[in-house]
Design an enzyme around this catalytic site. Structure first.
Site, PDB file in Angstrom:
ATOM      1  N   THR A   1     -36.418   8.739  37.514  1.00 41.11           N
ATOM      2  CA  THR A   1     -35.242   9.144  36.432  1.00 41.11           C
ATOM      3  C   THR A   1     -35.485   8.057  35.235  1.00 41.11           C
ATOM      4  O   THR A   1     -35.492   6.965  35.401  1.00 41.11           O
ATOM      5  CB  THR A   1     -33.994   8.879  37.017  1.00 41.11           C
ATOM      6  OG1 THR A   1     -33.808   9.938  38.097  1.00 41.11           O
ATOM      7  CG2 THR A   1     -32.940   9.184  35.978  1.00 41.11           C
TER       8      THR A   1
ATOM      9  N   THR B   1     -46.601  -4.558  33.041  1.00 36.53           N
ATOM     10  CA  THR B   1     -47.665  -4.824  34.199  1.00 36.53           C
ATOM     11  C   THR B   1     -47.699  -3.331  34.862  1.00 36.53           C
ATOM     12  O   THR B   1     -48.779  -2.981  35.268  1.00 36.53           O
ATOM     13  CB  THR B   1     -46.796  -5.610  35.339  1.00 36.53           C
ATOM     14  OG1 THR B   1     -46.576  -6.906  34.687  1.00 36.53           O
ATOM     15  CG2 THR B   1     -47.529  -5.776  36.636  1.00 36.53           C
TER      16      THR B   1
ATOM     17  N   CYS C   1     -47.922 -25.402  37.463  1.00 35.51           N
ATOM     18  CA  CYS C   1     -47.673 -26.137  38.729  1.00 35.51           C
ATOM     19  C   CYS C   1     -47.984 -25.300  39.988  1.00 35.51           C
ATOM     20  O   CYS C   1     -47.087 -24.545  40.453  1.00 35.51           O
ATOM     21  CB  CYS C   1     -46.187 -26.814  38.845  1.00 35.51           C
ATOM     22  SG  CYS C   1     -46.118 -28.120  39.762  1.00 35.51           S
TER      23      CYS C   1
HETATM   24  N1  PLP Z   1     -49.827  -8.484  29.560  1.00 33.41           N
HETATM   25  C1  PLP Z   1     -49.794  -9.628  28.649  1.00 33.41           C
HETATM   26  C2  PLP Z   1     -50.818  -9.978  27.681  1.00 33.41           C
HETATM   27  C3  PLP Z   1     -48.539 -10.403  28.813  1.00 33.41           C
HETATM   28  O1  PLP Z   1     -48.316 -11.580  28.037  1.00 33.41           O
HETATM   29  C4  PLP Z   1     -47.604  -9.948  29.726  1.00 33.41           C
HETATM   30  C5  PLP Z   1     -46.429 -10.766  29.880  1.00 33.41           C
HETATM   31  O2  PLP Z   1     -46.380 -12.020  29.807  1.00 33.41           O
HETATM   32  C6  PLP Z   1     -47.893  -8.633  30.593  1.00 33.41           C
HETATM   33  C7  PLP Z   1     -49.103  -8.173  30.426  1.00 33.41           C
HETATM   34  C8  PLP Z   1     -46.779  -8.395  31.600  1.00 33.41           C
HETATM   35  O3  PLP Z   1     -45.832  -7.724  30.958  1.00 33.41           O
HETATM   36  P1  PLP Z   1     -44.602  -7.621  31.801  1.00 33.41           P
HETATM   37  O4  PLP Z   1     -43.765  -8.839  31.941  1.00 33.41           O
HETATM   38  O5  PLP Z   1     -43.591  -6.575  30.795  1.00 33.41           O
HETATM   39  O6  PLP Z   1     -44.783  -6.794  33.022  1.00 33.41           O
END
Ligand code: PLP
Length: 393
Positions: free
Chosen positions: A237, A73, A325
């Site tokens: 860090t 993310t 859900c």
């Molecule tokens: N992008 C995709 C295609 C994902 O499947 C996921 C997690 O399910 C993410 C981004 C997000 O990754 P993270 O959980 O490391 O933030």
């Protein structure tokens, strides 16, 4: 529970024992700060450099192009926000209707902040409408962000073609490769991708570590502004234990990529085939050829996915459903909706996502139990009654 059969690897994976072993010394023995002047911390820098090299090697990149982050993310957010901030004259972003919320929710947020977002549709097979994408690109498009492979269906997008379209309009191309890394061969040296996100916990590193590949020369403003870590591209860090773990996971992934695409793929195909042959009124969601080797998403008509998951859970089988859900109602996922999967079928969709740690015996166990579970649930569900009726007519 006696045993767990884990086929939810697109959600997260087990940490590989080799990864854990590599990480352990960095908690209580070698806990120094890699940026410290003393040797105790300074030697950790060498381990971080080695991990960076291993991640770069897996991607066919150079170590200087790898920025460690906290997760997929964060990598996605950095790519999108960092590109928009670095290119303030361009306010349009081109993306797809089936991105993970790490991109999609962010773009919806940006739309409220006066950026313009275009979401490219997919067809019934989950394949990208590349023509729509090409027609939607504009002189003010800052970024095209298209995932490499979809987390729900495993469908792979033609990202090199998309990157070419992006570049022709002077836009930056980013791909969310969180589901592709470790499952598909990647060689960024021969690619047109500018930015690529990955997440450790999808390929046997721990949760809370990710990376962003930034092609040399790509303009990007950091998201986390602070210290000079990551050459000023990401303050904070360094999470040395997890970075070392990510390096080991990358090394393992490179070794296991053939196994993923032969043995794991064969197990996935066997599971899919046995289910399709033994259970009436079910079908695979998404194109079957251009697909991740570990993923199958199957819709069982006239039953709710949540009910199937509960029955699987009683047997120790961990999978996922294509409905979420929310506020008391079962809403099909945005991916199923974008593909136009009929409501009742989207409701009954289950994703099985395998890993190198699965065995043929586990796959056969799942395949043996599915027909009875579906039969039982159809007998008691209101959809089942409708299903019986529609099958009769
Ligand atoms: N992008 C995709 C295609 C994902 O499947 C996921 C997690 O399910 C993410 C981004 C997000 O990754 P993270 O959980 O490391 O933030």
């Amino acid at each position: 529970m006696d045993r767990v059969i884990y086929v939810d690897n697109n959600a997260t994976t087990t940490v590989a024992p080799e990864v854990l072993d590599a990480m352990v010394p960095f908690f209580c023995e070698r806990y120094g700060n890699a940026s410290s002047m003393h040797a105790f911390g300074g030697t950790v820098r060498h381990d971080l450099d080695a991990a960076r090299e291993k991640v770069a090697m897996l991607l066919g990149a150079t170590p200087g192009e790898i920025v460690f982050t906290s997760c997929g993310t964060e990598s996605d957010n950095t790519a999108v926000i960092g590109t928009l901030r670095a290119n303030p004259d361009r306010r349009h972003v081109l993306t797809t209707r089936v991105e993970h919320p790490a991109i999609r929710s962010l773009c919806q947020y940006l739309a409220k902040a006066h950026y313009e977002i275009t979401e490219v549709p997919v067809n019934r097979q989950g394949e990208l409408d590349v023509e729509f994408l090409a027609d939607s690109i504009r002189p003010d498009t800052a970024l095209v962000s298209v995932m490499w492979a979809n987390n729900e269906t495993g469908v792979i997008f033609p990202i090199e073609q998309v990157a070419e379209i992006a570049h022709a309009a002077g836009a930056v191309f980013h791909t969310d490769a969180v589901q592709a890394v470790g499952k598909l061969p990647i060689n960024l040296a021969e690619s047109r991708i500018d930015l690529l996100s990955l997440s450790g916990h999808k390929f046997h590193a721990p949760k809370g570590i990710g990376a962003l590949y930034v092609r040399r020369g790509t303009k990007l403003t950091p998201l986390l502004i602070g210290g000079h870590q990551e050459h000023g591209r990401r303050g904070g860090t360094e999470n040395s234990a997890s970075i070392v773990g990510l390096g080991t996971a990358a090394e393992l992934a490179a070794e296991r990529i053939d196994d993923e695409n032969t043995r794991v793929k064969a197990m996935r195909d066997r599971l899919e085939q046995r289910i399709l042959e033994s259970t009436p009124d079910c079908f695979v969601n998404g194109a079957r050829d251009e697909r991740l080797p570990n993923t199958t998403n199957i819709s069982f008509e006239y039953v709710e996915g949540e009910a199937i998951l509960l029955r699987l859970d009683e047997l120790g089988i961990c999978a996922s459903s294509g409905s979420a859900c929310t506020s008391g109602s079962l809403e099909p996922s945005h991916v199923m909706r974008a593909m136009g999967v009929p409501f009742t079928a989207a409701h009954g969709s289950i994703r099985f996502s395998l890993s190198v740690y699965n065995t043929g015996e586990e796959i056969d166990f799942i395949a043996e139990h599915i027909p009875r579970i579906i039969q039982d649930l159809r007998a008691i569900s209101p959809y089942g009654a409708r299903g019986e009726e529609s099958r009769r007519t």
